[in-house]
Motif scaffolding. Structure first.
Motif, PDB file in Angstrom:
ATOM      1  N   GLU A  89      11.970 -21.870  70.914  1.00  0.00           N
ATOM      2  CA  GLU A  89      11.133 -21.499  72.060  1.00  0.00           C
ATOM      3  C   GLU A  89       9.941 -22.456  72.156  1.00  0.00           C
ATOM      4  OE1 GLU A  89      12.428 -19.502  69.828  1.00  0.00           O
ATOM      5  OE2 GLU A  89      13.239 -17.697  70.775  1.00  0.00           O
ATOM      6  N   LEU A  93      11.245 -25.189  74.858  1.00  0.00           N
ATOM      7  CA  LEU A  93      10.757 -24.659  76.131  1.00  0.00           C
ATOM      8  C   LEU A  93       9.255 -24.901  76.324  1.00  0.00           C
ATOM      9  CD1 LEU A  93      11.752 -23.024  78.552  1.00  0.00           C
ATOM     10  CD2 LEU A  93      11.174 -20.952  77.314  1.00  0.00           C
ATOM     11  N   LEU A  94       8.459 -24.424  75.378  1.00  0.00           N
ATOM     12  CA  LEU A  94       7.012 -24.552  75.557  1.00  0.00           C
ATOM     13  C   LEU A  94       6.587 -26.014  75.475  1.00  0.00           C
ATOM     14  CD1 LEU A  94       5.679 -21.443  73.559  1.00  0.00           C
ATOM     15  CD2 LEU A  94       6.251 -21.641  75.983  1.00  0.00           C
ATOM     16  N   ARG A  97       7.275 -27.558  78.804  1.00  0.00           N
ATOM     17  CA  ARG A  97       6.309 -27.075  79.804  1.00  0.00           C
ATOM     18  C   ARG A  97       4.975 -27.811  79.665  1.00  0.00           C
ATOM     19  NH1 ARG A  97       7.111 -20.464  79.259  1.00  0.00           N
ATOM     20  NH2 ARG A  97       9.113 -20.367  80.320  1.00  0.00           N
ATOM     21  N   ARG A 107       8.430 -17.404  89.878  1.00  0.00           N
ATOM     22  CA  ARG A 107       9.502 -16.431  89.638  1.00  0.00           C
ATOM     23  C   ARG A 107       9.717 -15.535  90.863  1.00  0.00           C
ATOM     24  NH1 ARG A 107       9.158 -15.300  83.107  1.00  0.00           N
ATOM     25  NH2 ARG A 107       9.900 -17.391  82.658  1.00  0.00           N
ATOM     26  N   ARG A 133       3.068 -17.638  88.053  1.00  0.00           N
ATOM     27  CA  ARG A 133       2.491 -17.474  86.720  1.00  0.00           C
ATOM     28  C   ARG A 133       1.913 -18.807  86.257  1.00  0.00           C
ATOM     29  NH1 ARG A 133       6.562 -16.730  81.469  1.00  0.00           N
ATOM     30  NH2 ARG A 133       5.048 -17.383  79.912  1.00  0.00           N
ATOM     31  N   TYR A 140      -0.794 -18.969  75.032  1.00  0.00           N
ATOM     32  CA  TYR A 140       0.312 -19.879  74.742  1.00  0.00           C
ATOM     33  C   TYR A 140      -0.144 -21.213  74.159  1.00  0.00           C
ATOM     34  CZ  TYR A 140       3.835 -16.914  76.878  1.00  0.00           C
ATOM     35  OH  TYR A 140       4.691 -15.883  77.140  1.00  0.00           O
ATOM     36  N   ASP A 249       4.202 -13.496  81.941  1.00  0.00           N
ATOM     37  CA  ASP A 249       5.404 -13.358  81.119  1.00  0.00           C
ATOM     38  C   ASP A 249       5.861 -11.910  81.127  1.00  0.00           C
ATOM     39  OD1 ASP A 249       7.393 -13.948  79.176  1.00  0.00           O
ATOM     40  OD2 ASP A 249       6.083 -13.078  77.659  1.00  0.00           O
ATOM     41  N   GLU A 281      15.312 -22.637  85.274  1.00  0.00           N
ATOM     42  CA  GLU A 281      16.097 -21.905  84.279  1.00  0.00           C
ATOM     43  C   GLU A 281      16.430 -20.496  84.744  1.00  0.00           C
ATOM     44  OE1 GLU A 281      13.751 -20.925  80.798  1.00  0.00           O
ATOM     45  OE2 GLU A 281      11.887 -21.097  81.893  1.00  0.00           O
TER      46      GLU A 281
HETATM   47  C1  IPM Z   1       9.861 -16.781  79.393  1.00  0.00           C
HETATM   48  C2  IPM Z   1      10.124 -16.578  77.931  1.00  0.00           C
HETATM   49  C3  IPM Z   1       9.266 -17.548  77.147  1.00  0.00           C
HETATM   50  C4  IPM Z   1       7.808 -17.254  77.452  1.00  0.00           C
HETATM   51  C5  IPM Z   1       9.524 -17.536  75.619  1.00  0.00           C
HETATM   52  C6  IPM Z   1      10.987 -17.751  75.297  1.00  0.00           C
HETATM   53  C7  IPM Z   1       8.665 -18.533  74.901  1.00  0.00           C
HETATM   54  O1  IPM Z   1       9.900 -15.263  77.543  1.00  0.00           O
HETATM   55  O2  IPM Z   1      10.134 -17.873  79.894  1.00  0.00           O
HETATM   56  O3  IPM Z   1       9.382 -15.842  80.040  1.00  0.00           O
HETATM   57  O4  IPM Z   1       7.184 -16.401  76.806  1.00  0.00           O
HETATM   58  O5  IPM Z   1       7.272 -17.872  78.361  1.00  0.00           O
END
Ligand code: IPM
Ligand code: MN
Length: 356
Positions: A89, A93-94, A97, A107, A133, A140, A249, A281
């Motif tokens: 994660e 992902l992070l 970002r 979203r 968001r 984070y 989130d 995603e």
């Molecule tokens: C989301 C997920 C991520 C977040 C995790 C997987 C790090 O929950 O994309 O919402 O918390 O942003």
């Protein structure tokens, strides 16, 4: 990008069912590109849990630079049963970002025709809003530490940061988006100003200031706890919500279930600046138990592909995909739950292609 340039898309299938759903998104991308005359280039990247287990690294040196040559990234899913929580994660992902400064996490929360919502008495006309968001700050940021770790006197700190630049660019983008969306023209700030009297005061003041530039947009404010209540009771009230990273989130999982669950909910990590690399995603996880079984719902990944095309300037192509998705959910699929769709993962992708 201009619409006659070649659209360069990096595909990170990732873990579990991620590659299966990403493949259906790409199938639909190819079909619409043919129909709309969009030139594209695709490249697969094998980042994810398996590669991490083999090499010990999540993103190799140079990965970010390599990915930066693409207009957009389509990400399947991250999360591997044999990798400790947080590693993929954060590492994938992070990391992406932050590295690409994708400061908007967009979203859309739309109940498609034929899709079941757990909210009694609510239908597609009632559940149609968008959460913007903030995507690079808040808790984070990973700032904090342990003191006397593992002892009875242990202290742990985890800091939330909010910057004027960070909240202003997100809030301004949300106003612009509300204007462009042209529906209720109502933007609701969701925060917790009664407790987070410092960080969320910055958000509140910034929101008020930016609001003055958009006299056509009605503004409102909800504390995050009240928002959770209203979202269930009166989802039709919302048009666009703008909120901080952590609250965004949480409320988007609630919103995701209202729109029919993780099989349909998609999101975009957007760097709206010229030349920015954005990443799209499906919101569902890697669902390891369904891997390779052709049971997982690809609708969210196909929606994410439509969002990718919209961000890349191909509005008509994106709209066609969204309409096709609604034809398929409304007239074909039995359910949005894995294994209960009445079709395999690949058949759902084919149905969307046919409906284009
Ligand atoms: C989301 C997920 C991520 C977040 C995790 C997987 C790090 O929950 O994309 O919402 O918390 O942003
Ligand atoms: Mn989440």
């Amino acid at each position: 990008m201009s619409t006659n340039e070649t659209l360069k898309v990096a595909v990170i299938g990732g873990d579990g069912t991620g590659p299966e759903v990403a493949a259906e998104g790409i199938k639909v991308l190819k079909a619409i590109a043919e129909l709309e005359g969009i030139k594209y280039e695709l490249q697969d990247f094998d980042y994810g849990g398996d590669r991490y287990l083999e090499t010990g690294v999540v993103l190799p040196d140079g990965a970010v630079e390599e990915l930066s040559a693409f207009d957009a990234i389509l990400l399947g899913a991250v999360g591997h049963p044999n990798v400790a929580p947080g590693i993929l994660e954060q590492g994938l992902l992070l990391n992406l970002r932050f590295a690409f400064d994708q400061y908007i996490n967009l979203r859309p929360v739309k109940l498609f025709p034929g899709v079941e919502t757990p909210l009694a008495g609510k239908g597609p006309d009632d559940i149609d809003f968008v959460v913007v968001r903030e995507n690079t700050e808040d808790m984070y940021c990973g700032i904090g530490g342990f003191f006397k770790k593992g002892t009875p006197d242990e202290v742990a700190t985890q800091t939330a940061i909010y910057t004027r630049k960070g909240c202003e660019r997100c809030i301004r983008w949300a106003f612009e988006y509300t204007h462009k969306r042209n529906m209720k023209k109502r933007l609701t700030l969701v925060a917790k100003t009664n407790v987070l009297t410092i960080g969320h005061d910055l958000w509140w003041r910034t929101f008020q200031e930016v609001a003055e530039e958009y006299p056509d947009i009605e503004t409102d404010y909800n504390h995050v706890d009240a928002c959770c209540m209203w979202m269930v009771k009166n989802p039709e009230y919302y048009d666009v919500i703008v909120t901080t990273n952590m609250f965004g989130d949480i409320i988007t999982d609630l919103a995701g279930i209202l729109q029919g669950g993780m099989g349909v909910a998609a999101g975009g990590n957007i760097n709206p600046e010229p030349g920015g690399t954005s990443m799209f995603e499906p919101m569902g996880g890697s669902a390891p138990k369904y891997t390779g079984k052709s049971m997982i719902n690809p609708i969210a990944a196909i929606s994410a592909t439509a969002m990718l095309l919209e961000q890349a300037g191909h509005q008509a192509a994106s709209d066609r995909i969204m309409t096709a998705i609604q034809t398929v959910t409304g007239t074909k699929m039995k359910s949005q739950a894995a294994g209960k769709m009445g079709y395999s993962t690949q058949e759902v992708g084919d149905l969307v292609c046919k409906a284009l």
